[in-house]
Design an enzyme around this catalytic site. Structure first.
Site, PDB file in Angstrom:
ATOM      1  N   HIS A 130       0.871  -1.608  -0.177  1.00 25.94           N
ATOM      2  CA  HIS A 130       0.309   0.024  -0.071  1.00 25.94           C
ATOM      3  C   HIS A 130       0.710   1.330   0.023  1.00 25.94           C
ATOM      4  CE1 HIS A 130      -3.353  -2.238   0.568  1.00 25.94           C
ATOM      5  NE2 HIS A 130      -3.159  -2.309   1.771  1.00 25.94           N
ATOM      6  N   ASP A 165      -3.653 -10.832  -2.143  1.00 29.56           N
ATOM      7  CA  ASP A 165      -3.775 -10.491  -0.865  1.00 29.56           C
ATOM      8  C   ASP A 165      -5.623  -9.476  -0.751  1.00 29.56           C
ATOM      9  OD1 ASP A 165      -3.033  -8.514   2.178  1.00 29.56           O
ATOM     10  OD2 ASP A 165      -4.429  -7.640   1.332  1.00 29.56           O
ATOM     11  N   HIS A 167      -6.673  -6.776  -0.331  1.00 31.42           N
ATOM     12  CA  HIS A 167      -6.980  -5.879  -0.150  1.00 31.42           C
ATOM     13  C   HIS A 167      -5.745  -5.654  -1.243  1.00 31.42           C
ATOM     14  CE1 HIS A 167      -7.084  -6.042   3.745  1.00 31.42           C
ATOM     15  NE2 HIS A 167      -7.997  -5.408   4.079  1.00 31.42           N
TER      16      HIS A 167
END
Length: 248
Positions: A130, A165, A167
């Protein structure tokens, strides 16, 4: 090392992203006798000191990581807001060394494959997908995925990034949004769910158009559905993109 997670002096130690998760992973692999099928990659002398995380991240952001600590964060109030330090990304002791350590693992893995020493190399402290060029996000401070892929691009023309993942891998997709040398593929939960990006319509921009692939999923997907989707999509991508190396 990070501060003891039981130390009441640092309330951010209640944070779910703790180094013991990495230790648990290592111990599980060890108990299944899988370490006997692997070879450790030793850190070469001086390697740690030579790591340059500014090959992706901005110099001022890396400088902040070097200097900020729980005891000095009050002096960096404006920068903390600017670089998104806070609830998801708290300041903790030895933060810079921690980031440098997990980045070193992914860079060494990439270099081992590039040199032909490994067919597969694993860093189970990595995958901090991220983090942005100038911003911490979602527990991630330094994007080791991007750093390793940039290293791999020194040898290969086409690198495939696969993200499974839960996310969306927004930081990696954003980093390579404009290039056709890296295809980013993300299978992730979508909707009212962090980070809220990764629509099926997000496909890349300019030269990178059609080189970002997103497969958003709803709540309740079972193993069979996931396996079918992954196999179908990845076989098509492998056929069309023809990657020379893969970062998962």
């Amino acid at each position: 090392m990070m501060q003891d997670t039981t130390d009441p002096k640092y309330p951010e130690n209640m944070h779910p992203m703790k180094p013991f998760r990495i230790r648990m992973t290592h111990e599980l692999i060890e108990k299944y006798d899988l370490l006997d099928s692997m070879v450790d990659i030793d850190l070469p002398d001086g390697y740690f000191d030579e790591i340059d995380m500014s090959t992706f991240h901005s110099d001022d952001y890396i400088e902040l990581l070097k200097n900020i600590s729980p005891d000095t964060q009050a002096d960096y109030k404006d920068q903390m807001i600017r670089y998104n330090f806070g609830e998801d990304c708290p300041v903790f002791p030895c933060m810079y060394d921690y980031c440098k350590t997990y980045a070193a693992g992914s860079l060494l893995a990439a270099e081992s494959i590039m040199c032909g020493h490994s067919d597969i190399a694993i860093n189970w402290a990595g995958g901090l997908h991220h983090a942005k060029k100038c911003e911490a996000s979602g527990f991630c401070y330094v994007n080791d995925c991007v750093l390793a892929i940039l290293e791999m691009l020194k040898k290969w023309t086409r690198v495939l990034y696969i993200d499974i993942d839960c996310h969306h891998g927004d930081g990696v997709e954003e980093a390579f949004l404009l290039t056709d040398r890296v295809m980013t593929v993300s299978f992730h939960k979508y909707g009212s769910f962090f980070p809220g990006t990764g629509s099926i319509n997000d496909i890349g921009v300019e030269t990178g158009k059609y080189y970002s692939v997103n497969y958003p999923l709803d709540e309740g997907v079972d193993d069979g559905t996931y396996h079918y989707a992954f196999k179908t999509v990845m076989e098509e991508i492998k056929l069309r993109f023809k990657p020379e190396a893969v970062f998962l």
